[in-house]
Write a protein that holds these residues in place. Structure first.
Motif, PDB file in Angstrom:
ATOM      1  N   VAL A 197       0.868  -1.188   0.000  1.00 38.51           N
ATOM      2  CA  VAL A 197       0.000   0.000   0.000  1.00 38.51           C
ATOM      3  C   VAL A 197       0.899   1.230   0.000  1.00 38.51           C
ATOM      4  CG1 VAL A 197      -2.032  -0.985   1.141  1.00 38.51           C
ATOM      5  CG2 VAL A 197      -0.201  -0.031   2.518  1.00 38.51           C
ATOM      6  N   PHE A 198       0.325   2.341  -0.414  1.00 38.36           N
ATOM      7  CA  PHE A 198       1.019   3.624  -0.337  1.00 38.36           C
ATOM      8  C   PHE A 198       0.217   4.519   0.590  1.00 38.36           C
ATOM      9  CE2 PHE A 198       1.515   8.039  -1.719  1.00 38.36           C
ATOM     10  CZ  PHE A 198       2.893   8.184  -1.616  1.00 38.36           C
ATOM     11  N   VAL A 199       0.896   5.060   1.625  1.00 38.96           N
ATOM     12  CA  VAL A 199       0.232   5.936   2.592  1.00 38.96           C
ATOM     13  C   VAL A 199       1.087   7.183   2.771  1.00 38.96           C
ATOM     14  CG1 VAL A 199      -0.675   6.185   4.925  1.00 38.96           C
ATOM     15  CG2 VAL A 199      -0.734   3.957   3.808  1.00 38.96           C
ATOM     16  N   GLN A 200       0.507   8.332   2.420  1.00 40.75           N
ATOM     17  CA  GLN A 200       1.147   9.623   2.661  1.00 40.75           C
ATOM     18  C   GLN A 200       0.132  10.492   3.384  1.00 40.75           C
ATOM     19  OE1 GLN A 200       3.625  12.911   0.148  1.00 40.75           O
ATOM     20  NE2 GLN A 200       1.890  12.028  -0.881  1.00 40.75           N
ATOM     21  N   PHE A 201       0.540  11.078   4.498  1.00 42.87           N
ATOM     22  CA  PHE A 201      -0.415  11.888   5.248  1.00 42.87           C
ATOM     23  C   PHE A 201       0.173  13.246   5.569  1.00 42.87           C
ATOM     24  CE2 PHE A 201       1.964   9.400   8.282  1.00 42.87           C
ATOM     25  CZ  PHE A 201       2.236  10.275   9.314  1.00 42.87           C
ATOM     26  N   SER A 202      -0.706  14.230   5.723  1.00 44.65           N
ATOM     27  CA  SER A 202      -0.281  15.583   6.060  1.00 44.65           C
ATOM     28  C   SER A 202      -0.156  15.701   7.567  1.00 44.65           C
ATOM     29  CB  SER A 202      -1.280  16.603   5.515  1.00 44.65           C
ATOM     30  OG  SER A 202      -2.561  16.351   6.047  1.00 44.65           O
ATOM     31  N   SER A 203       0.596  16.699   8.013  1.00 44.44           N
ATOM     32  CA  SER A 203       0.858  16.851   9.443  1.00 44.44           C
ATOM     33  C   SER A 203      -0.389  17.226  10.210  1.00 44.44           C
ATOM     34  CB  SER A 203       1.942  17.898   9.678  1.00 44.44           C
ATOM     35  OG  SER A 203       1.465  19.182   9.316  1.00 44.44           O
ATOM     36  N   ASN A 204      -1.340  17.880   9.586  1.00 41.90           N
ATOM     37  CA  ASN A 204      -2.631  18.203  10.200  1.00 41.90           C
ATOM     38  C   ASN A 204      -2.495  19.068  11.444  1.00 41.90           C
ATOM     39  OD1 ASN A 204      -5.322  17.984   9.698  1.00 41.90           O
ATOM     40  ND2 ASN A 204      -5.624  16.190  10.969  1.00 41.90           N
ATOM     41  N   ASN A 205      -1.329  19.734  11.583  1.00 40.61           N
ATOM     42  CA  ASN A 205      -1.077  20.697  12.660  1.00 40.61           C
ATOM     43  C   ASN A 205      -1.157  20.132  14.074  1.00 40.61           C
ATOM     44  OD1 ASN A 205      -0.553  22.782  10.917  1.00 40.61           O
ATOM     45  ND2 ASN A 205      -2.678  23.397  10.816  1.00 40.61           N
ATOM     46  N   TYR A 206      -1.180  18.822  14.288  1.00 43.30           N
ATOM     47  CA  TYR A 206      -1.044  18.344  15.660  1.00 43.30           C
ATOM     48  C   TYR A 206       0.183  17.458  15.766  1.00 43.30           C
ATOM     49  CZ  TYR A 206      -3.244  13.746  14.809  1.00 43.30           C
ATOM     50  OH  TYR A 206      -3.539  12.491  14.369  1.00 43.30           O
ATOM     51  N   LYS A 207       0.703  17.360  16.946  1.00 42.99           N
ATOM     52  CA  LYS A 207       1.991  16.704  17.180  1.00 42.99           C
ATOM     53  C   LYS A 207       2.008  15.305  16.600  1.00 42.99           C
ATOM     54  CE  LYS A 207       5.251  15.623  20.719  1.00 42.99           C
ATOM     55  NZ  LYS A 207       5.347  14.802  21.847  1.00 42.99           N
ATOM     56  N   LEU A 208       3.050  15.004  15.841  1.00 40.65           N
ATOM     57  CA  LEU A 208       3.173  13.709  15.176  1.00 40.65           C
ATOM     58  C   LEU A 208       4.104  12.810  15.967  1.00 40.65           C
ATOM     59  CD1 LEU A 208       3.696  15.067  11.626  1.00 40.65           C
ATOM     60  CD2 LEU A 208       1.691  13.902  12.468  1.00 40.65           C
ATOM     61  N   ARG A 209       3.780  12.419  17.136  1.00 39.98           N
ATOM     62  CA  ARG A 209       4.557  11.580  18.025  1.00 39.98           C
ATOM     63  C   ARG A 209       5.569  10.682  17.330  1.00 39.98           C
ATOM     64  NH1 ARG A 209       1.233  11.858  22.394  1.00 39.98           N
ATOM     65  NH2 ARG A 209      -0.849  12.181  21.776  1.00 39.98           N
ATOM     66  N   GLN A 210       6.742  10.873  17.217  1.00 39.03           N
ATOM     67  CA  GLN A 210       7.790   9.969  16.764  1.00 39.03           C
ATOM     68  C   GLN A 210       7.489   9.219  15.476  1.00 39.03           C
ATOM     69  OE1 GLN A 210      10.132  10.469  19.192  1.00 39.03           O
ATOM     70  NE2 GLN A 210       8.538  11.578  20.133  1.00 39.03           N
ATOM     71  N   LEU A 211       6.458   9.581  14.700  1.00 41.47           N
ATOM     72  CA  LEU A 211       6.186   8.829  13.475  1.00 41.47           C
ATOM     73  C   LEU A 211       7.242   9.069  12.415  1.00 41.47           C
ATOM     74  CD1 LEU A 211       2.428   8.735  12.493  1.00 41.47           C
ATOM     75  CD2 LEU A 211       3.970   6.862  12.900  1.00 41.47           C
ATOM     76  N   HIS A 212       7.978  10.196  12.521  1.00 40.25           N
ATOM     77  CA  HIS A 212       8.974  10.475  11.504  1.00 40.25           C
ATOM     78  C   HIS A 212      10.328   9.865  11.870  1.00 40.25           C
ATOM     79  CE1 HIS A 212       9.766  13.421  14.483  1.00 40.25           C
ATOM     80  NE2 HIS A 212       8.859  14.257  14.076  1.00 40.25           N
ATOM     81  N   ASN A 213      10.319   8.792  12.643  1.00 33.81           N
ATOM     82  CA  ASN A 213      11.574   8.100  12.938  1.00 33.81           C
ATOM     83  C   ASN A 213      11.939   7.203  11.758  1.00 33.81           C
ATOM     84  OD1 ASN A 213       9.804   6.015  13.208  1.00 33.81           O
ATOM     85  ND2 ASN A 213      10.017   5.793  15.410  1.00 33.81           N
ATOM     86  N   ASP A 214      12.545   6.074  11.995  1.00 35.24           N
ATOM     87  CA  ASP A 214      13.035   5.225  10.918  1.00 35.24           C
ATOM     88  C   ASP A 214      11.935   4.595  10.080  1.00 35.24           C
ATOM     89  OD1 ASP A 214      13.946   2.545  13.208  1.00 35.24           O
ATOM     90  OD2 ASP A 214      12.023   3.408  12.701  1.00 35.24           O
ATOM     91  N   PHE A 215      10.663   4.833  10.413  1.00 38.15           N
ATOM     92  CA  PHE A 215       9.603   4.112   9.736  1.00 38.15           C
ATOM     93  C   PHE A 215       8.829   4.982   8.756  1.00 38.15           C
ATOM     94  CE2 PHE A 215       5.214   4.264  11.406  1.00 38.15           C
ATOM     95  CZ  PHE A 215       4.586   3.169  10.870  1.00 38.15           C
ATOM     96  N   SER A 216       9.275   6.247   8.563  1.00 36.53           N
ATOM     97  CA  SER A 216       8.633   7.096   7.563  1.00 36.53           C
ATOM     98  C   SER A 216       9.591   8.131   7.007  1.00 36.53           C
ATOM     99  CB  SER A 216       7.415   7.785   8.165  1.00 36.53           C
ATOM    100  OG  SER A 216       7.807   8.691   9.149  1.00 36.53           O
ATOM    101  N   MET A 217       9.185   8.758   5.906  1.00 36.41           N
ATOM    102  CA  MET A 217       9.958   9.816   5.273  1.00 36.41           C
ATOM    103  C   MET A 217       9.178  11.105   5.346  1.00 36.41           C
ATOM    104  SD  MET A 217      11.270   8.370   1.684  1.00 36.41           S
ATOM    105  CE  MET A 217      11.390  10.025   1.071  1.00 36.41           C
ATOM    106  N   CYS A 218       9.848  12.221   5.490  1.00 38.43           N
ATOM    107  CA  CYS A 218       9.189  13.516   5.588  1.00 38.43           C
ATOM    108  C   CYS A 218       9.519  14.355   4.368  1.00 38.43           C
ATOM    109  CB  CYS A 218       9.654  14.224   6.859  1.00 38.43           C
ATOM    110  SG  CYS A 218       9.025  15.879   7.029  1.00 38.43           S
ATOM    111  N   SER A 219       8.526  15.085   3.836  1.00 45.31           N
ATOM    112  CA  SER A 219       8.780  16.052   2.775  1.00 45.31           C
ATOM    113  C   SER A 219       7.947  17.281   3.051  1.00 45.31           C
ATOM    114  CB  SER A 219       8.416  15.456   1.412  1.00 45.31           C
ATOM    115  OG  SER A 219       7.034  15.215   1.346  1.00 45.31           O
ATOM    116  N   GLY A 220       8.342  18.392   2.477  1.00 48.74           N
ATOM    117  CA  GLY A 220       7.612  19.629   2.711  1.00 48.74           C
ATOM    118  C   GLY A 220       8.193  20.359   3.901  1.00 48.74           C
ATOM    119  N   SER A 221       7.612  21.525   4.195  1.00 52.75           N
ATOM    120  CA  SER A 221       8.106  22.302   5.325  1.00 52.75           C
ATOM    121  C   SER A 221       6.950  23.005   6.011  1.00 52.75           C
ATOM    122  CB  SER A 221       9.123  23.328   4.840  1.00 52.75           C
ATOM    123  OG  SER A 221       8.495  24.229   3.948  1.00 52.75           O
TER     124      SER A 221
END
Length: 195
Positions: A120-144
């Motif tokens: 599956v492909f899953v890409q989600f927006s930050s939605n302005n609330y804290k993203l608890r450690q999801l951007h660790n080794d298990f995801s990639m971040c893009s944008g600013s």
């Protein structure tokens, strides 16, 4: 939208071999989070981000931004206690356990035929609330800034709603596919494979 375990999903996961202590641990964590919103401004902000948007929510967010603490400002404290009480009632009656790293999303089809069966492909927006450690080794971040997007990579659990049959819960492999980067805040399923 935020993600919750419910009684049906817990029953199915239990029949698929997930031990009871896992759900009890998640329930304890949810209660601990609800207790923390009454004293911790950061946790209170996260709770307000989960509430339905409206005038009251905006006022409470502004109160927090002005530096008031949830345990010292009476109106803020009363509103957060009401929110906590309603979530505890849902937890007791409906077994709704909040999953911080989960999301409720719509599913759609991979029109590019790039994904293989089980991916599956899953890409989600930050939605302005804290993203608890999801951007660790298990995801990639893009944008600013507020336009940050995160692409999940690795094993994930996907369940449909309503969840009535053990086949409604799947463990799939989230992959990063450049051809699907225009798909945001949805789960993209493959065309290939068994029906």
């Amino acid at each position: 939208q935020p993600c919750y375990l419910n009684r049906q999903l817990i029953t199915l996961l239990s029949t698929l071999g997930v031990q009871d202590y896992v759900f009890e641990k998640k329930q304890r964590e949810a209660v601990k989070q609800l207790d923390a919103i009454l004293t911790d401004p950061l946790r209170a902000q996260e709770a307000l981000d989960l509430m339905s948007p409206g005038e009251n929510t905006n006022v409470l967010k502004e109160i927090l931004k002005c530096g008031y603490r949830p345990d010292s400002e009476p109106f803020l404290s009363m509103m957060l206690q009401t929110f906590r009480a309603s979530k505890l009632l849902e937890l007791r009656i409906k077994t709704r356990i909040f999953i911080p790293d989960g999301r409720a999303m719509m599913g759609c089809l991979d029109e590019t035929r790039t994904l293989e069966y089980g991916q599956v492909f899953v890409q989600f927006s930050s939605n302005n609330y804290k993203l608890r450690q999801l951007h660790n080794d298990f995801s990639m971040c893009s944008g600013s800034g507020s336009d940050q997007r995160f692409v999940l990579k690795g094993k994930i659990v996907v369940a449909k709603n309503p969840c009535l049959h053990p086949g409604d819960v799947r463990v799939l492999e989230a992959v990063n596919v450049l051809a699907l980067h225009h798909m945001v805040d949805c789960v993209v399923f493959p065309q290939k494979g068994f029906r």
